[in-house]
Write an enzyme that holds these catalytic residues in place. Structure first.
Site, mmCIF file in Angstrom:
data_model
loop_
_atom_site.group_PDB
_atom_site.id
_atom_site.type_symbol
_atom_site.label_atom_id
_atom_site.label_comp_id
_atom_site.label_asym_id
_atom_site.label_seq_id
_atom_site.Cartn_x
_atom_site.Cartn_y
_atom_site.Cartn_z
ATOM 1 C CB CYS A 37 -0.945 -0.004 1.193
ATOM 2 S SG CYS A 37 -1.958 -1.503 1.322
ATOM 3 C CG ASN A 45 -6.690 -1.088 1.458
ATOM 4 O OD1 ASN A 45 -5.956 -0.746 0.542
ATOM 5 N ND2 ASN A 45 -6.219 -1.504 2.623
ATOM 6 C CG HIS A 97 -3.289 3.390 2.149
ATOM 7 N ND1 HIS A 97 -3.926 2.958 1.001
ATOM 8 C CD2 HIS A 97 -3.235 2.306 2.979
ATOM 9 C CE1 HIS A 97 -4.228 1.675 1.127
ATOM 10 N NE2 HIS A 97 -3.838 1.268 2.315
#
Length: 315
Positions: A113, A271, A241
């Site tokens: 990520c 996500n 994020h």
């Protein structure tokens, strides 16, 4: 001082939208349970779209928005761990799909990520020595293909998508003041590799990830500010994020910033790992929330465990 600025952004979201109610039909969960714990309401899943389709689509849009031709690209770096092939890289497939020059440096990196910010700092270094001063930075994932749809703790969190940034290096451009880090850990958040007997599904200890993230995000943001000699008040927007709305809320509180300066899209995307930051950036640039000369402090965190922060500016 030398560095890079963003000239254009792009995105690709698969056509299929999966709601929380859709997931409640296949796993023991509910819209209320997912929304209150994560902030996620919908996410996109690939059906016929490939990882290459998404990367090429997002990159083409970034080129068009920047007004830059493929032959002007000096490098292409892809951030992903879920590409169509172990080899060739997603970046090589973009080279073919867009007709980038054969001597353009094209490769992928995997920092989960945090990957897009790892990639954009790598691009900053690459372009300093490249004969052509434009680069494509991609973040893309098809996470629906590494989900265990019997595990409600993970399958409700993740979505698919790709984001791209067309960047330009300049001798008088500001540094990204990038902060990158890792803490090797294969227990808290991981996906088994091809050399193991385990299915290639995402495994996550949610509580451990939460504890890591609420410490790493504000710390990383402060380190970027310190390197740049700035304060939070000097930043136009904070772009974090999109993993979990509660993590973002904790980070905002620790940094003491107005939540309005930390926009998000997690309710619509879930996500998307390495695609998360560039997808949100494209949304903000396209909507006029970030304009020329403004500063966006971006922070990513995830599997590795990794974290990364950088100060991005629109040309």
């Amino acid at each position: 001082m030398s560095g890079i600025k963003i000239r254009g952004t792009g995105r690709f979201a698969p056509a299929k939208i999966v709601t929380n109610d859709d997931l409640a039909k296949i796993v023991d969960t509910s819209d209320e349970w997912i929304t209150t714990r994560t902030g996620i309401q919908t996410r996109h899943h690939c059906t016929t779209e490939t990882h290459t389709d998404m990367c090429v689509g997002a990159a083409r849009q970034a080129l068009e928005n920047a007004g830059i031709s493929p032959e002007d690209i000096g490098a292409c770096v892809g951030a992903t761990f879920s590409s169509d092939y172990l080899s060739p890289s997603a970046a090589c497939m973009v080279q073919r799909g867009l007709g980038l020059p054969h001597d353009a440096v094209c490769f992928d990196l995997n920092a989960a990520c945090s990957g897009f910010l790892f990639a954009i700092h790598t691009m900053e270094c690459l372009l300093a020595q490249a004969p052509r001063k434009y680069g494509l930075v991609l973040g893309a994932e098809i996470l629906s293909r590494v989900m265990d749809f019997g595990d409600r703790s993970t399958c409700v969190l993740f979505g698919d998508g790709a984001g791209a940034a067309l960047v330009e290096w300049g001798a008088n451009y500001p540094s990204l003041h990038a902060v990158l880090g890792c803490r090797g850990n294969s227990e808290v958040l991981y996906v088994p590799g091809v050399n193991t007997a385990a299915p290639p599904h995402v495994h996550m200890d949610g509580q451990s990830v939460f504890r890591f993230a609420v410490e790493a995000v504000p710390r990383c943001a402060r380190e970027v500010l310190d390197r740049a000699g700035l304060t939070p008040e000097d930043i136009d927007l904070f772009v974090f994020h999109q993993a979990n709305q509660r993590i973002i809320d904790f980070a905002v509180k620790k940094l003491g910033i107005d939540p309005a300066r930390c926009p998000g899209n997690i309710e619509r995307t879930g996500n998307t790992s390495a695609a998360s930051v560039p997808l949100l950036l494209d949304e903000l640039v396209g909507g006029g929330a970030i304009t020329s000369g403004q500063k966006a402090l971006c922070v990513g965190f995830g599997g590795g465990l990794t974290w990364a922060g950088a100060l991005l500016e629109l040309a």
